[in-house]
Design a protein around this motif. Structure first.
Motif, PDB file in Angstrom:
ATOM      1  N   GLY A  25       0.976  -1.219  -0.160  1.00  0.00           N
ATOM      2  CA  GLY A  25      -0.067   0.146  -0.045  1.00  0.00           C
ATOM      3  C   GLY A  25       0.812   1.221   0.035  1.00  0.00           C
ATOM      4  N   VAL A  26       2.100   1.152   0.724  1.00  0.00           N
ATOM      5  CA  VAL A  26       2.861   2.657   0.615  1.00  0.00           C
ATOM      6  C   VAL A  26       3.490   2.836  -0.690  1.00  0.00           C
ATOM      7  CG1 VAL A  26       4.971   3.333   1.692  1.00  0.00           C
ATOM      8  CG2 VAL A  26       3.321   2.026   3.164  1.00  0.00           C
ATOM      9  N   ALA A  27       3.840   1.473  -1.378  1.00  0.00           N
ATOM     10  CA  ALA A  27       4.366   1.653  -2.710  1.00  0.00           C
ATOM     11  C   ALA A  27       3.327   1.801  -3.783  1.00  0.00           C
ATOM     12  CB  ALA A  27       4.959   0.216  -3.272  1.00  0.00           C
ATOM     13  N   ALA A  28       2.153   1.772  -3.527  1.00  0.00           N
ATOM     14  CA  ALA A  28       0.987   2.067  -4.472  1.00  0.00           C
ATOM     15  C   ALA A  28       0.648   3.662  -4.391  1.00  0.00           C
ATOM     16  CB  ALA A  28      -0.059   1.039  -4.106  1.00  0.00           C
ATOM     17  N   GLY A  29       1.201   4.132  -3.432  1.00  0.00           N
ATOM     18  CA  GLY A  29       0.909   5.735  -3.307  1.00  0.00           C
ATOM     19  C   GLY A  29       2.001   6.514  -4.375  1.00  0.00           C
ATOM     20  N   ALA A  30       2.880   5.598  -4.740  1.00  0.00           N
ATOM     21  CA  ALA A  30       3.556   6.429  -5.847  1.00  0.00           C
ATOM     22  C   ALA A  30       2.907   6.990  -7.079  1.00  0.00           C
ATOM     23  CB  ALA A  30       4.852   5.458  -6.181  1.00  0.00           C
TER      24      ALA A  30
ATOM     25  N   THR B 254      -1.246   8.649   2.081  1.00  0.00           N
ATOM     26  CA  THR B 254      -0.861   7.387   1.910  1.00  0.00           C
ATOM     27  C   THR B 254      -1.114   6.772   3.174  1.00  0.00           C
ATOM     28  OG1 THR B 254       1.001   7.711   0.311  1.00  0.00           O
ATOM     29  CG2 THR B 254       1.120   5.736   1.550  1.00  0.00           C
ATOM     30  N   VAL B 255      -0.701   7.415   4.260  1.00  0.00           N
ATOM     31  CA  VAL B 255      -0.940   6.619   5.799  1.00  0.00           C
ATOM     32  C   VAL B 255      -2.403   6.459   5.959  1.00  0.00           C
ATOM     33  CG1 VAL B 255      -0.683   7.183   8.184  1.00  0.00           C
ATOM     34  CG2 VAL B 255       1.274   7.453   6.346  1.00  0.00           C
TER      35      VAL B 255
END
Length: 260
Positions: A74-79, A120-121
């Motif tokens: 999910g963190v990477a998807a925020g890119a 993102t968070v």
């Protein structure tokens, strides 16, 4: 006011602007959470029993293993959303208006990056909520939860600077949405879904030496009590390195673009 005070004030203004955009288009800002949620549901219910059995447990044990990896995903998807937002501002003319205003040059990128970290968070709250509903029960104490939150924030900050640079080199929104795909795909090639040691030799080497594997292992250790080893320090080193590369690259691109 001092130069630093002006910079902070202008950055907060840009941050409010980006957060208002995120509230206006929640599908875009919360979209990065959809893929991790779908992957969580798919792998738990379709493959959880078989993969969990192969790992010496069952569906519940696999859910415990999988959830930290899905959070990192999910963190990477925020890119993607960061890259698109930066590209939109650079190609739709608003940046020309900013250049005529008396604002700190660094505030534009800072507002985008900090706004990306916040959205993102927030989107990860949905991912964690779904995992808890499925039966995920972390045994982390308050200090470990705080460390996990700090790690997620550091990763999101690093990814945001790198994806901002990708947005700056993109000429269209379509290309800005495609360039971060490698960042989004990397957790699949790590230990998010299965242990890296179970992979074929070539893929195993790549999985063990790419940035998202130690990040996943660190978060997994903090939330579930598994061994972290050196993964914590390696994760922080990756975060610092990616942040520096993304920051220097994006600042250089932004300065050269806005001087034209």
């Amino acid at each position: 006011m001092s130069t630093l005070t002006y910079a902070v004030h202008d950055s907060m203004t840009m941050l409010r602007r980006n957060l208002k955009h995120a509230l206006r288009y929640p599908a875009v800002s919360l979209g990065p959470a959809m893929m991790p949620v779908l992957m969580l549901l798919l792998f738990v219910y379709a493959f959880g029993d078989s993969i969990g059995a192969g790992m010496g447990g069952g569906r519940d044990a696999y859910l415990e293993y999988l959830t930290p990896g899905v959070i990192i995903m999910g963190v990477a998807a925020g890119a993607m959303s960061t890259s698109i937002a930066v590209c939109q501002d650079m190609t739709e003319g608003i940046i020309n208006r900013f250049r005529t205003m008396n604002i700190t040059r660094s505030s534009f990128m800072t507002g985008h990056v900090v706004g990306s970290v916040i959205t993102t968070v927030v989107s990860l709250v949905l991912v964690v909520g779904v995992a808890l509903a499925l039966g995920f029960r972390p045994d982390a104490n308050p200090l470990e939860w705080l460390a996990a939150a700090g790690l997620i924030t550091a990763i999101a900050f690093a990814v945001a600077w790198l994806s901002a640079a990708l947005g700056l080199i993109s000429k269209t929104v379509e290309s800005a949405s495609n360039k971060p795909l490698l960042i989004q795909f990397l957790p699949f090639l790590g230990s998010a879904f299965v242990p890296a040691g179970s992979m074929a030799p070539g893929l195993r080497w790549f999985a063990q030496n790419q940035p998202f594997t130690p990040m996943t292992e660190t978060l997994r250790g903090l939330l579930t009590g598994s061994q972290i080893g050196n993964s914590g320090w390696i994760s922080l080193a990756w975060c610092v390195g990616i942040t520096l590369v993304g920051y220097v690259w994006s600042r250089s691109l932004f300065n050269s673009t806005t001087k034209r």
